[in-house]
Design a protein around this motif. Structure first.
Motif, PDB file in Angstrom:
ATOM      1  N   PHE A 160      50.312   7.827  10.221  1.00 13.60           N
ATOM      2  CA  PHE A 160      50.477   6.482   9.705  1.00 13.60           C
ATOM      3  C   PHE A 160      51.876   6.308   9.135  1.00 13.60           C
ATOM      4  O   PHE A 160      52.468   7.236   8.595  1.00 13.60           O
ATOM      5  N   ASP A 161      52.393   5.112   9.266  1.00 12.67           N
ATOM      6  CA  ASP A 161      53.783   4.794   8.931  1.00 12.67           C
ATOM      7  C   ASP A 161      54.012   4.813   7.429  1.00 12.67           C
ATOM      8  O   ASP A 161      53.467   3.998   6.700  1.00 12.67           O
ATOM      9  N   SER A 162      54.834   5.756   6.998  1.00 12.17           N
ATOM     10  CA  SER A 162      55.202   5.834   5.581  1.00 12.17           C
ATOM     11  C   SER A 162      56.501   5.094   5.298  1.00 12.17           C
ATOM     12  O   SER A 162      56.961   5.066   4.165  1.00 12.17           O
ATOM     13  N   HIS A 163      57.114   4.495   6.323  1.00 10.60           N
ATOM     14  CA  HIS A 163      58.385   3.796   6.133  1.00 10.60           C
ATOM     15  C   HIS A 163      58.188   2.404   5.543  1.00 10.60           C
ATOM     16  O   HIS A 163      58.938   1.974   4.678  1.00 10.60           O
ATOM     17  N   ASN A 164      57.191   1.666   6.025  1.00  9.15           N
ATOM     18  CA  ASN A 164      56.956   0.299   5.570  1.00  9.15           C
ATOM     19  C   ASN A 164      55.871   0.208   4.501  1.00  9.15           C
ATOM     20  O   ASN A 164      55.804  -0.751   3.769  1.00  9.15           O
ATOM     21  N   ALA A 165      55.010   1.180   4.462  1.00  5.97           N
ATOM     22  CA  ALA A 165      53.920   1.192   3.491  1.00  5.97           C
ATOM     23  C   ALA A 165      53.591   2.656   3.218  1.00  5.97           C
ATOM     24  O   ALA A 165      54.140   3.541   3.836  1.00  5.97           O
ATOM     25  N   ASP A 166      52.700   2.884   2.301  1.00  6.49           N
ATOM     26  CA  ASP A 166      52.327   4.253   1.984  1.00  6.49           C
ATOM     27  C   ASP A 166      51.331   4.763   3.031  1.00  6.49           C
ATOM     28  O   ASP A 166      50.148   4.434   2.993  1.00  6.49           O
ATOM     29  N   GLY A 167      51.829   5.545   3.973  1.00  4.09           N
ATOM     30  CA  GLY A 167      51.002   6.060   5.058  1.00  4.09           C
ATOM     31  C   GLY A 167      49.858   6.934   4.588  1.00  4.09           C
ATOM     32  O   GLY A 167      48.796   6.950   5.196  1.00  4.09           O
ATOM     33  N   THR A 168      50.059   7.656   3.484  1.00  5.23           N
ATOM     34  CA  THR A 168      48.978   8.506   2.990  1.00  5.23           C
ATOM     35  C   THR A 168      47.813   7.674   2.468  1.00  5.23           C
ATOM     36  O   THR A 168      46.656   8.052   2.638  1.00  5.23           O
ATOM     37  N   VAL A 169      48.115   6.530   1.866  1.00  3.72           N
ATOM     38  CA  VAL A 169      47.053   5.646   1.369  1.00  3.72           C
ATOM     39  C   VAL A 169      46.292   5.047   2.541  1.00  3.72           C
ATOM     40  O   VAL A 169      45.057   5.053   2.571  1.00  3.72           O
ATOM     41  N   MET A 170      47.014   4.553   3.537  1.00  8.69           N
ATOM     42  CA  MET A 170      46.346   3.967   4.699  1.00  8.69           C
ATOM     43  C   MET A 170      45.516   5.014   5.431  1.00  8.69           C
ATOM     44  O   MET A 170      44.398   4.740   5.858  1.00  8.69           O
ATOM     45  N   CYS A 171      46.050   6.225   5.556  1.00  8.90           N
ATOM     46  CA  CYS A 171      45.322   7.294   6.224  1.00  8.90           C
ATOM     47  C   CYS A 171      44.001   7.557   5.516  1.00  8.90           C
ATOM     48  O   CYS A 171      42.951   7.656   6.154  1.00  8.90           O
ATOM     49  N   ARG A 172      44.027   7.647   4.204  1.00 16.59           N
ATOM     50  CA  ARG A 172      42.807   7.888   3.426  1.00 16.59           C
ATOM     51  C   ARG A 172      41.840   6.718   3.580  1.00 16.59           C
ATOM     52  O   ARG A 172      40.636   6.900   3.733  1.00 16.59           O
ATOM     53  N   GLN A 173      42.350   5.492   3.573  1.00 16.98           N
ATOM     54  CA  GLN A 173      41.489   4.317   3.712  1.00 16.98           C
ATOM     55  C   GLN A 173      40.832   4.282   5.098  1.00 16.98           C
ATOM     56  O   GLN A 173      39.651   3.944   5.214  1.00 16.98           O
ATOM     57  N   VAL A 174      41.582   4.619   6.131  1.00 21.75           N
ATOM     58  CA  VAL A 174      41.016   4.665   7.490  1.00 21.75           C
ATOM     59  C   VAL A 174      39.948   5.748   7.561  1.00 21.75           C
ATOM     60  O   VAL A 174      38.873   5.547   8.127  1.00 21.75           O
ATOM     61  N   SER A 175      40.227   6.904   6.974  1.00 27.82           N
ATOM     62  CA  SER A 175      39.246   7.988   6.948  1.00 27.82           C
ATOM     63  C   SER A 175      37.964   7.547   6.243  1.00 27.82           C
ATOM     64  O   SER A 175      36.856   7.799   6.731  1.00 27.82           O
ATOM     65  N   ASP A 176      38.111   6.896   5.106  1.00 25.01           N
ATOM     66  CA  ASP A 176      36.943   6.417   4.357  1.00 25.01           C
ATOM     67  C   ASP A 176      36.154   5.383   5.154  1.00 25.01           C
ATOM     68  O   ASP A 176      34.912   5.408   5.166  1.00 25.01           O
ATOM     69  N   ALA A 177      36.869   4.478   5.822  1.00 22.08           N
ATOM     70  CA  ALA A 177      36.206   3.452   6.640  1.00 22.08           C
ATOM     71  C   ALA A 177      35.456   4.098   7.807  1.00 22.08           C
ATOM     72  O   ALA A 177      34.339   3.689   8.139  1.00 22.08           O
ATOM     73  N   ALA A 178      36.055   5.114   8.420  1.00 24.75           N
ATOM     74  CA  ALA A 178      35.395   5.814   9.522  1.00 24.75           C
ATOM     75  C   ALA A 178      34.169   6.568   9.027  1.00 24.75           C
ATOM     76  O   ALA A 178      33.115   6.565   9.683  1.00 24.75           O
ATOM     77  N   GLN A 179      34.298   7.219   7.877  1.00 24.40           N
ATOM     78  CA  GLN A 179      33.174   7.964   7.328  1.00 24.40           C
ATOM     79  C   GLN A 179      32.009   7.024   7.020  1.00 24.40           C
ATOM     80  O   GLN A 179      30.851   7.371   7.247  1.00 24.40           O
ATOM     81  N   ALA A 180      32.313   5.821   6.537  1.00 23.52           N
ATOM     82  CA  ALA A 180      31.260   4.833   6.280  1.00 23.52           C
ATOM     83  C   ALA A 180      30.568   4.420   7.580  1.00 23.52           C
ATOM     84  O   ALA A 180      29.414   3.975   7.562  1.00 23.52           O
ATOM     85  N   ARG A 181      31.265   4.587   8.706  1.00 21.19           N
ATOM     86  CA  ARG A 181      30.713   4.272  10.027  1.00 21.19           C
ATOM     87  C   ARG A 181      30.107   5.514  10.693  1.00 21.19           C
ATOM     88  O   ARG A 181      29.734   5.471  11.852  1.00 21.19           O
ATOM     89  N   GLY A 182      30.076   6.638   9.962  1.00 22.12           N
ATOM     90  CA  GLY A 182      29.413   7.831  10.473  1.00 22.12           C
ATOM     91  C   GLY A 182      30.291   8.841  11.187  1.00 22.12           C
ATOM     92  O   GLY A 182      29.772   9.774  11.799  1.00 22.12           O
ATOM     93  N   VAL A 183      31.614   8.670  11.141  1.00 24.32           N
ATOM     94  CA  VAL A 183      32.521   9.615  11.806  1.00 24.32           C
ATOM     95  C   VAL A 183      33.460  10.204  10.759  1.00 24.32           C
ATOM     96  O   VAL A 183      34.068   9.474   9.978  1.00 24.32           O
ATOM     97  N   PHE A 184      33.580  11.529  10.751  1.00 29.90           N
ATOM     98  CA  PHE A 184      34.417  12.223   9.780  1.00 29.90           C
ATOM     99  C   PHE A 184      35.721  12.665  10.424  1.00 29.90           C
ATOM    100  O   PHE A 184      35.717  13.283  11.489  1.00 29.90           O
ATOM    101  N   PHE A 185      36.844  12.324   9.773  1.00 28.04           N
ATOM    102  CA  PHE A 185      38.166  12.799  10.170  1.00 28.04           C
ATOM    103  C   PHE A 185      38.764  13.568   9.009  1.00 28.04           C
ATOM    104  O   PHE A 185      38.460  13.289   7.843  1.00 28.04           O
ATOM    105  N   ARG A 186      39.653  14.496   9.303  1.00 31.53           N
ATOM    106  CA  ARG A 186      40.340  15.248   8.256  1.00 31.53           C
ATOM    107  C   ARG A 186      41.661  14.557   7.941  1.00 31.53           C
ATOM    108  O   ARG A 186      42.401  14.169   8.847  1.00 31.53           O
ATOM    109  N   VAL A 187      41.962  14.407   6.667  1.00 31.46           N
ATOM    110  CA  VAL A 187      43.212  13.791   6.225  1.00 31.46           C
ATOM    111  C   VAL A 187      44.182  14.895   5.829  1.00 31.46           C
ATOM    112  O   VAL A 187      43.861  15.751   4.998  1.00 31.46           O
TER     113      VAL A 187
END
Length: 93
Positions: free
Chosen positions: A23-50
Motif C-alpha cells: 500500500f502507498d505510503s507516499h500519499n497516505a499512511d500505507g500501514t494504516v490502510m494495510c491494517r484496515q484492509v486486513s481487518d475488512a477481509a477478516q470480517a469477511r472471513g479471509v485472513f491476511f498477514r500484515v
C-alpha cells in the motif's frame, strides 16, 4: 479492475501461490490502510498477514480455483471498502 490499479495500492508482487500487496505510503499512511484492509477481509472471513504496509497472501496449497477466486473477491471488496468505493460495482481480477 486489477488489484494493482486499485486506490491506495502501490505494487503487487507474486511468486506462485504467495503474493504481497504493498500500500502507498507516499500519499497516505500505507500501514494504516494495510491494517484496515486486513481487518475488512477478516470480517469477511479471509485472513491476511500484515507486514508493515504489505498485505501478505499465502493460501494453503490445496486451495481450489473457487477458493482462490473467493480470496481475490474478498481482497478487492476490502480494498474498495477501505478506499470508500462501492465494492458491488467492482470488476474482480
Amino acid at each position: 479492475q486489477g488489484v494493482r490499479q486499485m486506490p491506495g495500492v502501490l505494487d503487487v508482487r507474486c511468486d506462485g501461490m504467495l503474493a504481497g500487496v504493498e500500500f502507498d505510503s507516499h500519499n497516505a499512511d500505507g500501514t494504516v490502510m494495510c491494517r484496515q484492509v486486513s481487518d475488512a477481509a477478516q470480517a469477511r472471513g479471509v485472513f491476511f498477514r500484515v507486514i508493515g504496509d504489505v498485505l501478505a497472501i499465502a493460501p494453503p496449497y490445496i486451495c481450489t480455483d473457487a477458493e482462490i477466486h473467493h480470496i481475490m473477491d474478498v481482497l478487492t471488496d476490502s480494498i474498495l471498502a477501505v478506499a470508500g468505493a462501492d465494492p458491488a460495482a467492482s470488476q474482480h481480477g
